[in-house]
Design a protein around this motif. Structure first.
Motif, PDB file in Angstrom:
ATOM      1  N   GLY A  91       0.790  -1.228   0.000  1.00  8.29           N
ATOM      2  CA  GLY A  91       0.000   0.000   0.000  1.00  8.29           C
ATOM      3  C   GLY A  91       0.820   1.273   0.000  1.00  8.29           C
ATOM      4  O   GLY A  91       0.300   2.346  -0.339  1.00  8.29           O
ATOM      5  N   LEU A  92       2.106   1.181   0.369  1.00 11.48           N
ATOM      6  CA  LEU A  92       2.929   2.399   0.411  1.00 11.48           C
ATOM      7  C   LEU A  92       3.128   2.967  -0.994  1.00 11.48           C
ATOM      8  O   LEU A  92       3.103   4.192  -1.190  1.00 11.48           O
ATOM      9  N   ALA A  93       3.302   2.111  -1.980  1.00  7.84           N
ATOM     10  CA  ALA A  93       3.490   2.586  -3.351  1.00  7.84           C
ATOM     11  C   ALA A  93       2.293   3.407  -3.819  1.00  7.84           C
ATOM     12  O   ALA A  93       2.440   4.444  -4.471  1.00  7.84           O
ATOM     13  N   GLN A  94       1.104   2.932  -3.464  1.00 10.17           N
ATOM     14  CA  GLN A  94      -0.102   3.647  -3.872  1.00 10.17           C
ATOM     15  C   GLN A  94      -0.152   5.034  -3.242  1.00 10.17           C
ATOM     16  O   GLN A  94      -0.550   6.008  -3.890  1.00 10.17           O
ATOM     17  N   ARG A  95       0.257   5.141  -1.991  1.00 13.63           N
ATOM     18  CA  ARG A  95       0.248   6.441  -1.315  1.00 13.63           C
ATOM     19  C   ARG A  95       1.282   7.383  -1.937  1.00 13.63           C
ATOM     20  O   ARG A  95       1.063   8.591  -2.033  1.00 13.63           O
ATOM     21  N   ILE A  96       2.399   6.825  -2.376  1.00 13.63           N
ATOM     22  CA  ILE A  96       3.425   7.646  -3.028  1.00 13.63           C
ATOM     23  C   ILE A  96       2.896   8.188  -4.361  1.00 13.63           C
ATOM     24  O   ILE A  96       2.977   9.393  -4.647  1.00 13.63           O
ATOM     25  N   LEU A  97       2.328   7.300  -5.171  1.00 11.43           N
ATOM     26  CA  LEU A  97       1.869   7.707  -6.504  1.00 11.43           C
ATOM     27  C   LEU A  97       0.582   8.518  -6.464  1.00 11.43           C
ATOM     28  O   LEU A  97       0.206   9.125  -7.469  1.00 11.43           O
ATOM     29  N   ARG A  98      -0.098   8.538  -5.321  1.00 17.15           N
ATOM     30  CA  ARG A  98      -1.283   9.397  -5.152  1.00 17.15           C
ATOM     31  C   ARG A  98      -0.933  10.866  -5.375  1.00 17.15           C
ATOM     32  O   ARG A  98      -1.794  11.687  -5.696  1.00 17.15           O
ATOM     33  N   ASN A  99       0.336  11.197  -5.270  1.00 16.57           N
ATOM     34  CA  ASN A  99       0.782  12.581  -5.418  1.00 16.57           C
ATOM     35  C   ASN A  99       0.893  13.034  -6.870  1.00 16.57           C
ATOM     36  O   ASN A  99       1.135  14.219  -7.129  1.00 16.57           O
ATOM     37  N   TYR A 100       0.740  12.122  -7.819  1.00 15.68           N
ATOM     38  CA  TYR A 100       0.987  12.463  -9.212  1.00 15.68           C
ATOM     39  C   TYR A 100      -0.210  12.153 -10.110  1.00 15.68           C
ATOM     40  O   TYR A 100      -0.902  11.155  -9.917  1.00 15.68           O
ATOM     41  N   ASP A 101      -0.408  12.997 -11.104  1.00 17.91           N
ATOM     42  CA  ASP A 101      -1.419  12.779 -12.135  1.00 17.91           C
ATOM     43  C   ASP A 101      -0.725  12.046 -13.287  1.00 17.91           C
ATOM     44  O   ASP A 101      -0.102  12.667 -14.146  1.00 17.91           O
ATOM     45  N   LEU A 102      -0.809  10.726 -13.271  1.00 20.99           N
ATOM     46  CA  LEU A 102      -0.114   9.920 -14.266  1.00 20.99           C
ATOM     47  C   LEU A 102      -0.829   9.974 -15.614  1.00 20.99           C
ATOM     48  O   LEU A 102      -2.025  10.207 -15.690  1.00 20.99           O
ATOM     49  N   HIS A 128      12.547  21.459 -15.645  1.00 21.01           N
ATOM     50  CA  HIS A 128      12.110  20.406 -14.719  1.00 21.01           C
ATOM     51  C   HIS A 128      10.868  20.856 -13.948  1.00 21.01           C
ATOM     52  O   HIS A 128       9.904  20.101 -13.804  1.00 21.01           O
ATOM     53  N   ALA A 129      10.883  22.098 -13.482  1.00 21.67           N
ATOM     54  CA  ALA A 129       9.738  22.630 -12.734  1.00 21.67           C
ATOM     55  C   ALA A 129       8.484  22.673 -13.605  1.00 21.67           C
ATOM     56  O   ALA A 129       7.387  22.323 -13.153  1.00 21.67           O
ATOM     57  N   HIS A 130       8.637  23.091 -14.850  1.00 20.78           N
ATOM     58  CA  HIS A 130       7.488  23.189 -15.749  1.00 20.78           C
ATOM     59  C   HIS A 130       6.898  21.811 -16.051  1.00 20.78           C
ATOM     60  O   HIS A 130       5.673  21.640 -16.085  1.00 20.78           O
ATOM     61  N   ARG A 131       7.769  20.819 -16.244  1.00 21.20           N
ATOM     62  CA  ARG A 131       7.295  19.456 -16.485  1.00 21.20           C
ATOM     63  C   ARG A 131       6.621  18.884 -15.238  1.00 21.20           C
ATOM     64  O   ARG A 131       5.579  18.237 -15.320  1.00 21.20           O
ATOM     65  N   LEU A 132       7.233  19.146 -14.092  1.00 21.08           N
ATOM     66  CA  LEU A 132       6.695  18.618 -12.841  1.00 21.08           C
ATOM     67  C   LEU A 132       5.332  19.219 -12.536  1.00 21.08           C
ATOM     68  O   LEU A 132       4.447  18.542 -11.985  1.00 21.08           O
ATOM     69  N   ALA A 133       5.153  20.473 -12.904  1.00 26.71           N
ATOM     70  CA  ALA A 133       3.875  21.144 -12.640  1.00 26.71           C
ATOM     71  C   ALA A 133       2.708  20.395 -13.295  1.00 26.71           C
ATOM     72  O   ALA A 133       1.604  20.351 -12.749  1.00 26.71           O
ATOM     73  N   LYS A 134       2.972  19.796 -14.457  1.00 20.37           N
ATOM     74  CA  LYS A 134       1.915  19.051 -15.141  1.00 20.37           C
ATOM     75  C   LYS A 134       1.474  17.816 -14.358  1.00 20.37           C
ATOM     76  O   LYS A 134       0.355  17.335 -14.516  1.00 20.37           O
ATOM     77  N   LEU A 135       2.356  17.299 -13.527  1.00 16.06           N
ATOM     78  CA  LEU A 135       2.029  16.120 -12.732  1.00 16.06           C
ATOM     79  C   LEU A 135       1.184  16.469 -11.514  1.00 16.06           C
ATOM     80  O   LEU A 135       0.634  15.577 -10.865  1.00 16.06           O
ATOM     81  N   TYR A 136       1.097  17.760 -11.211  1.00 20.63           N
ATOM     82  CA  TYR A 136       0.392  18.205 -10.013  1.00 20.63           C
ATOM     83  C   TYR A 136      -0.925  18.924 -10.300  1.00 20.63           C
ATOM     84  O   TYR A 136      -1.847  18.883  -9.496  1.00 20.63           O
ATOM     85  N   GLU A 137      -1.028  19.586 -11.452  1.00 22.92           N
ATOM     86  CA  GLU A 137      -2.120  20.530 -11.650  1.00 22.92           C
ATOM     87  C   GLU A 137      -3.505  19.882 -11.687  1.00 22.92           C
ATOM     88  O   GLU A 137      -4.502  20.541 -11.376  1.00 22.92           O
ATOM     89  N   ARG A 138      -3.590  18.608 -12.057  1.00 23.71           N
ATOM     90  CA  ARG A 138      -4.905  17.955 -12.124  1.00 23.71           C
ATOM     91  C   ARG A 138      -4.998  16.749 -11.189  1.00 23.71           C
ATOM     92  O   ARG A 138      -5.895  15.925 -11.326  1.00 23.71           O
ATOM     93  N   SER A 156      -7.335  24.079  -9.610  1.00 23.03           N
ATOM     94  CA  SER A 156      -6.855  22.941 -10.410  1.00 23.03           C
ATOM     95  C   SER A 156      -7.230  23.144 -11.863  1.00 23.03           C
ATOM     96  O   SER A 156      -8.228  23.780 -12.208  1.00 23.03           O
ATOM     97  N   GLY A 157      -6.431  22.553 -12.726  1.00 25.01           N
ATOM     98  CA  GLY A 157      -6.671  22.641 -14.163  1.00 25.01           C
ATOM     99  C   GLY A 157      -7.796  21.715 -14.579  1.00 25.01           C
ATOM    100  O   GLY A 157      -8.233  20.862 -13.809  1.00 25.01           O
ATOM    101  N   PRO A 158      -8.260  21.882 -15.800  1.00 27.39           N
ATOM    102  CA  PRO A 158      -9.342  21.010 -16.286  1.00 27.39           C
ATOM    103  C   PRO A 158      -8.869  19.578 -16.421  1.00 27.39           C
ATOM    104  O   PRO A 158      -7.792  19.313 -16.927  1.00 27.39           O
ATOM    105  N   GLY A 159      -9.650  18.651 -15.955  1.00 26.90           N
ATOM    106  CA  GLY A 159      -9.327  17.238 -16.051  1.00 26.90           C
ATOM    107  C   GLY A 159     -10.244  16.528 -17.027  1.00 26.90           C
ATOM    108  O   GLY A 159     -11.126  17.161 -17.625  1.00 26.90           O
TER     109      GLY A 159
END
Length: 271
Positions: free
Chosen positions: A98-109, A246-256, A264-267
């Motif tokens: 379950g730890l992996a799921q909690r880690i990846l919960r932080n990202y919009d894959l 790097h910051a600009h790319r990372l932002a896409k993983l967070y905005e939605r 938040s951006g449109p999903g």
């Protein structure tokens, strides 16, 4: 024969094993370059000492943005060894379901993403679950394991599955069972591991091939370069531009990610 000579010879054998995987390395680089050209990121993950390979990929001299190093200190911080934040806790936590799921919960894959998951044994729960979740989300997974060691190891997962069971592609560091490569007379346990050598070589081969593909596609990467190679002014420009990218790319993983908010951006299911 000296131990130094023995280690160097065994390292040469590792290099030969890696060279035999040239086609697989090319395929991994192709997937990773496609992700980066799409404006997305290649996710990097490794628990324990596999963190070394994550940091070898990015950020350091000769590397470039496009990679998302997922480094969880709770399962990769070894310096204190014992006491608070010690090695015992890290080894326990890297096998908590379950730890992996909690880690990846932080990202919009995204299906445009790809991933490199590193685990020498390929048998610890968290790296296996990371690869499993990535695949469930349509993310192509490249596993970096030590084949001989993984084959002789027992998975910590209840169902017995290993990292390679959730990989679209598997690379081998070329190290032996148990990792340590040298036997010393009078000492009944081998010393001097080899997976870090093999892993670092593979990571840098992939990195070089990705840089070539990006350049051939008309998008040469912003490579972190030393001042004594490119001059102090250009070195600063490269570092600043690489970190900003790097910051600009990372932002896409967070905005939605997750639950929508007022900023938040449109999903896919949002208006």
């Amino acid at each position: 024969m000296s131990l130094t000579t023995q280690y160097i010879q065994k390292t040469q054998a590792i290099l030969a094993t890696i060279e035999q995987q040239a086609d697989i390395i090319q395929q991994a680089a192709s997937w990773f370059s496609q992700t980066i050209l799409a404006g997305r990121m290649v996710h990097l993950f490794g628990s324990g000492h596999s963190r070394i390979m994550v940091e070898e990929m990015w950020p350091r001299y000769g590397s470039f943005p496009g990679f998302n190093p997922i480094v969880e200190l709770s399962i990769s911080f070894h310096n204190l060894v014992v006491g608070a934040n010690g090695q015992r806790q890290a080894m326990f936590l890297e096998n908590v379901p379950g730890l992996a799921q909690r880690i990846l919960r932080n990202y919009d894959l995204s299906k445009l993403d790809s991933a490199l998951v590193i685990s020498s044994s390929g048998c610890n729960v968290v790296p296996i679950e990371m690869a499993e979740i990535f695949q469930q989300q349509g993310v192509k997974v490249v596993a970096l394991i030590t084949k001989q060691h993984a084959e002789k190891s027992t998975s910590k997962r209840m169902d017995g599955k290993k990292l390679s069971d959730f990989a679209n592609l598997t690379l081998d560091t070329g190290a032996p069972v148990g990792d340590a490569m040298l036997t010393i007379p009078g000492l009944d346990t081998p010393v001097a591991p080899g997976s870090t050598v093999g892993g670092a070589v593979i990571v840098n081969c992939i990195k070089a091939e990705v840089a070539r593909l990006l350049t051939e596609a008309g998008h040469p990467p912003n490579v972190l370069s030393a001042a004594n190679v490119v001059g102090p002014e250009r070195a600063v420009t490269l570092f600043e531009s690489a970190y900003d990218e790097h910051a600009h790319r990372l932002a896409k993983l967070y905005e939605r990610v997750g639950i929508p908010s007022s900023v938040s951006g449109p999903g896919p299911n949002r208006t």
